[in-house]
Design a protein around this motif. Structure first.
Motif, short mmCIF file in Angstrom:
data_model
loop_
_atom_site.label_atom_id
_atom_site.label_comp_id
_atom_site.label_asym_id
_atom_site.label_seq_id
_atom_site.Cartn_x
_atom_site.Cartn_y
_atom_site.Cartn_z
N SER A 135 0.81 -1.22 0.00
CA SER A 135 0.00 0.00 0.00
C SER A 135 0.85 1.27 0.00
CB SER A 135 -0.99 -0.01 1.16
OG SER A 135 -0.28 -0.10 2.37
N ARG B 59 2.60 1.68 -3.51
CA ARG B 59 1.61 2.12 -4.50
C ARG B 59 1.15 3.55 -4.22
NH1 ARG B 59 -1.02 -1.77 -7.33
NH2 ARG B 59 -3.14 -1.13 -6.83
N GLY B 60 0.97 3.86 -2.94
CA GLY B 60 0.53 5.21 -2.56
C GLY B 60 1.55 6.26 -2.96
N MET C 147 -9.04 3.56 -8.12
CA MET C 147 -10.16 3.67 -7.19
C MET C 147 -11.49 3.42 -7.90
SD MET C 147 -9.12 4.20 -4.12
CE MET C 147 -10.50 4.98 -3.27
N LEU C 148 -11.67 4.07 -9.04
CA LEU C 148 -12.90 3.93 -9.82
C LEU C 148 -13.12 2.47 -10.23
CD1 LEU C 148 -14.99 6.00 -10.77
CD2 LEU C 148 -13.60 6.37 -12.82
N THR D 126 -11.72 -0.29 -8.92
CA THR D 126 -11.91 -1.19 -7.77
C THR D 126 -13.35 -1.06 -7.27
OG1 THR D 126 -9.59 -0.82 -7.20
CG2 THR D 126 -10.97 -1.84 -5.51
N GLU E 41 -16.62 4.93 2.44
CA GLU E 41 -16.60 4.00 1.30
C GLU E 41 -15.29 4.14 0.52
OE1 GLU E 41 -20.64 3.13 -0.89
OE2 GLU E 41 -20.68 5.18 -0.11
N VAL E 42 -14.86 5.38 0.32
CA VAL E 42 -13.62 5.62 -0.42
C VAL E 42 -12.44 4.98 0.31
CG1 VAL E 42 -12.01 7.42 -1.21
CG2 VAL E 42 -14.47 7.71 -1.53
N VAL F 90 -12.55 1.22 -0.28
CA VAL F 90 -12.09 0.87 -1.63
C VAL F 90 -10.57 0.98 -1.71
CG1 VAL F 90 -12.17 1.53 -4.08
CG2 VAL F 90 -14.28 1.48 -2.74
N ALA F 91 -10.01 2.02 -1.10
CA ALA F 91 -8.55 2.20 -1.10
C ALA F 91 -7.86 1.03 -0.42
CB ALA F 91 -8.17 3.52 -0.42
N LEU G 49 -9.08 -2.02 -0.23
CA LEU G 49 -9.20 -3.17 -1.15
C LEU G 49 -8.16 -3.09 -2.26
CD1 LEU G 49 -13.09 -3.34 -1.69
CD2 LEU G 49 -11.67 -5.03 -0.49
N ALA G 50 -7.86 -1.86 -2.71
CA ALA G 50 -6.92 -1.66 -3.82
C ALA G 50 -5.47 -1.63 -3.32
CB ALA G 50 -7.25 -0.37 -4.56
N ARG G 51 -5.26 -1.83 -2.01
CA ARG G 51 -3.90 -1.76 -1.44
C ARG G 51 -3.22 -0.44 -1.85
NH1 ARG G 51 -6.11 -5.35 0.75
NH2 ARG G 51 -5.48 -7.53 0.92
N LEU G 52 -3.97 0.64 -1.61
CA LEU G 52 -3.50 1.96 -2.03
C LEU G 52 -3.54 2.89 -0.83
CD1 LEU G 52 -2.66 3.43 -4.67
CD2 LEU G 52 -5.07 3.99 -5.02
N ASP G 53 -2.36 3.32 -0.38
CA ASP G 53 -2.26 4.20 0.76
C ASP G 53 -2.58 5.62 0.31
OD1 ASP G 53 -1.61 4.58 3.49
OD2 ASP G 53 0.35 5.39 2.93
N LEU G 54 -3.67 6.20 0.80
CA LEU G 54 -4.06 7.56 0.42
C LEU G 54 -4.06 8.45 1.66
CD1 LEU G 54 -7.12 6.86 -1.93
CD2 LEU G 54 -4.79 7.40 -2.62
N GLU H 175 -5.87 13.50 0.09
CA GLU H 175 -6.21 12.85 -1.18
C GLU H 175 -7.65 12.33 -1.15
OE1 GLU H 175 -2.38 10.84 -3.29
OE2 GLU H 175 -2.74 10.14 -1.23
N LEU I 50 -10.56 13.18 -3.71
CA LEU I 50 -11.10 12.08 -4.52
C LEU I 50 -12.59 11.83 -4.32
CD1 LEU I 50 -8.39 9.24 -4.47
CD2 LEU I 50 -9.48 10.19 -6.50
N LEU J 291 -14.87 11.28 -7.51
CA LEU J 291 -15.40 9.95 -7.86
C LEU J 291 -16.92 9.99 -7.89
CD1 LEU J 291 -13.02 7.61 -5.79
CD2 LEU J 291 -12.94 8.09 -8.24
#
Lengths: 500, 99
Positions: free
Chosen positions: A359, A362-363, A375-376, A378, B6-7, B10-11, B13-18, B22, B26, B30
């Motif tokens: 994470s 990727r972040g 994001m969209l 997923t 929710e955002v 989802v982040a 789930l996407a393994r995305l550190d926000l 951000e 977003l 979105l």
């Protein structure tokens, strides 16, 4: 050709004639392009990597092959490749921080084919990060500037490839087109952009974006040159199961003996008998007056050439952008999952555990638009939403494809504007991504349907190029070349160059 | 309407550190894009098959045979792993924590 014309300004066809006649060498040609890059790329920023030493080596090899009797093709022709295409031993970044130091371990199939043909790789062109965008502003390494006005975007996502050809830094370039990414910069930069039929040219070795619409294509100075490049890169590839074993015609031969040219013998226009469809939905509101006027001029020219113009209707065209912005982010969220900080690319050194490696890498590694699309996608694929968004988008995609296929059984080609406007100022849409997505309204349908399409210069608005788009039936690129060539014989828009 | 929670989900789930910042940017973006996409609901797609690919190909098979890849290319690919190699294996952080 003017006597003061520089070698980097040649088309492929002109350069091959001079090379085959022994008037110039491939090394001369490569040097002229490399000099031009040095002269203007500080202003344009089309190139992310220039491989000068390797290029001169490859040019020498091409000269040796020619000395042994080889001729024609692309032997000794210098080109630039979009930096989302793998080039063995050369940095390949996708214009992303996450791949900033990535060296491609192997060649993409299309690069391999060009190497075998003796084409000379000069460098790698800037793009929107992972090809996400239509302006090249999303590059992690800064935007490319339009050669016609450096305050403007060059279009995208293959913006570096478009600007490099327009600014005469190379004889042709490679781009990739997922939803207009070759055609949009061709239109904004006043050059020719070919998106082949999906599956016509191999995706093996492209850094994947949207696997169901990605296709590599060519940016060239003429339609005839686009045929020469496609000839070299087209064909079935065992490493890309989505390339059918469809025969690749001899495009040069078909250009010479075009069945479309029968009008000449009969004393009619050169394209007599050709039917061109004009989808009424593409000529509605939102089209700038200058683009509309340029398309009117183009229609007149096509009538002079003997074609029959016919209004057609593609009522589902208006859903192309929403369909695209479900399917594309969905495939992106899956394709970009491979960037995990483990196998290659940026990895966060401070990560405490495996989850943090994923994470945080990727972040930090992905830029704004890539994150937005992950994001969209997923979201659209997550439990409870998949049927409402993804499945419905795939069904509407069927409707778009079916109605375009049906139209192309009634007409030979479809004529539309490539973009609703000319190039805009850098920064125009930074805070409004949706508005930027809508700019692709005319280029997305052919991508969703997998049809070949080509953008050709067709006029100017206050000194900025305008492009028209020809869309053909599946695997019938040949007809696009024949129509494009005749249009360029009758017009000189493609001969106008920016002064830098 | 899409919520910040929710955002964040989802982040994850996407393994995305926000960052919080951000997420603030977003969330409305979105929501705006999804609102635009909602127009797809008005299309009647009863009896319409989904399109996943457009070449007309189906079930492309090949023999399940091991193909030896160029050794130098394999080495070049492996050499890019950020945490380095152990033999021909890419190193990863511990997956299971010890009690």
């Amino acid at each position: 050709m003017g006597i003061d014309m520089k070698l980097n300004e040649l088309t492929i066809k002109q350069a091959i004639e001079k090379l085959d006649a022994g008037e110039i060498t491939a090394v001369d040609l490569a040097r002229a392009c490399l000099d031009r890059i040095k002269e203007v790329d500080d202003k344009i920023k089309a190139c992310l990597t220039v491989c000068e030493k390797e290029a001169i080596e490859e040019a020498k090899k091409a000269d040796e092959r020619r000395a042994k009797g080889e001729k024609g093709g692309l032997l000794g022709i210098p080109y630039i490749a979009k930096d989302i295409i793998m080039t063995k031993g050369v940095r390949t970044t996708a214009a992303s921080k996450i791949l900033e130091n990535y060296i491609a371990p192997y060649d993409a199939t299309i690069i391999k084919k060009l190497r075998e043909a003796g084409a000379v790789l000069l460098g790698k062109a800037n793009l929107d990060e992972f090809a996400h965008g239509g302006s090249t502003e999303n590059s992690a390494f800064g935007p490319t500037h339009n050669p016609w006005d450096q305050e403007l975007v060059p279009g995208g996502s293959s913006g570096g490839s478009g600007a490099a050809v327009a600014a005469e830094m190379c004889i042709f370039s490679l781009g990739t087109d997922t939803g207009g990414s070759v055609r949009c910069p061709a239109s904004f930069c006043g050059v020719v952009g070919l998106k082949p039929t999906y599956g016509r040219s191999s995706r093996f070795g492209l850094i994947s974006m949207t696997s169901s619409t990605d296709v590599p294509g060519a940016i060239t100075k003429t339609a005839e040159d686009a045929a020469l490049v496609l000839q070299a890169i087209a064909g079935h590839d065992k490493y890309d199961a989505s390339t059918p074993e469809e025969a690749v015609p001899d495009y040069g031969e078909e250009l010479k003996n075009s069945p479309l040219l029968r009008g000449v013998a009969e004393g009619r226009g050169v394209l007599a008998g050709l039917k061109i469809g004009l989808p009424i939905e593409y000529y509605g509101e939102g089209l700038s007056p200058a683009v509309r006027a340029a398309l009117e001029e183009a229609k007149k020219k096509f009538i002079e050439l003997g074609t029959e113009l016919k209004d057609i209707s593609l009522p589902h065209s208006k859903y192309a952008v929403p369909v695209y912005y479900i399917i594309t982010p969905s495939e992106i969220s899956s394709n970009l999952a491979r960037f995990d900080g483990i196998k290659y690319g940026f990895s966060e050194p401070e990560a405490q555990n495996l989850l943090e490696v994923y994470s945080k890498s990727r972040g930090k590694g992905f830029g704004r638009e890539a994150k937005r699309r992950i994001m969209l996608g997923t979201y659209a694929l997550s439990a409870g939403y998949r049927d409402a968004y993804y499945l419905q988008a795939q069904k509407v995609r069927t409707k778009i494809k079916d109605e375009m296929d049906a139209a192309l059984r009634e007409v030979d080609v479809i004529l539309t504007p490539t973009q609703p406007t000319v190039a805009y100022k850098i920064g125009s849409f930074t805070s409004d991504p949706l508005q930027m997505y809508l700019e692709d309204i005319f280029v997305i349908p052919a991508s969703l349907a997998g049809l070949p399409a080509m953008s050709l210069p067709c006029g100017f608005d206050a000194g900025l190029p305008i492009g028209l788009q020809l869309i053909g039936a599946r695997f019938d690129e040949s007809k696009l070349f024949q129509v494009g060539c005749q249009y360029q014989k009758a017009t000189d828009w493609h001969l106008k160059k920016p002064s830098l | 309407m899409l919520s910040k929670e929710e955002v964040k989900k989802v982040a994850a789930l996407a393994r995305l550190d926000l960052s919080e910042e951000e997420i603030d940017v977003l969330t409305p973006q979105l929501a705006n894009i999804l609102g635009f996409i909602d127009q797809l609901k008005e299309v009647d797609t009863t009896n319409t098959e989904p399109t996943a690919q457009v070449t007309g190909l189906s079930d492309v098979f090949r023999a399940d045979e091991l193909e030896n890849w160029d050794k130098s290319e394999v080495a070049a690919a492996l050499s890019q792993s950020p945490a380095g190699l152990e033999g021909n294996q890419i190193k990863v952080k511990k997956v299971l924590e010890q009690d």
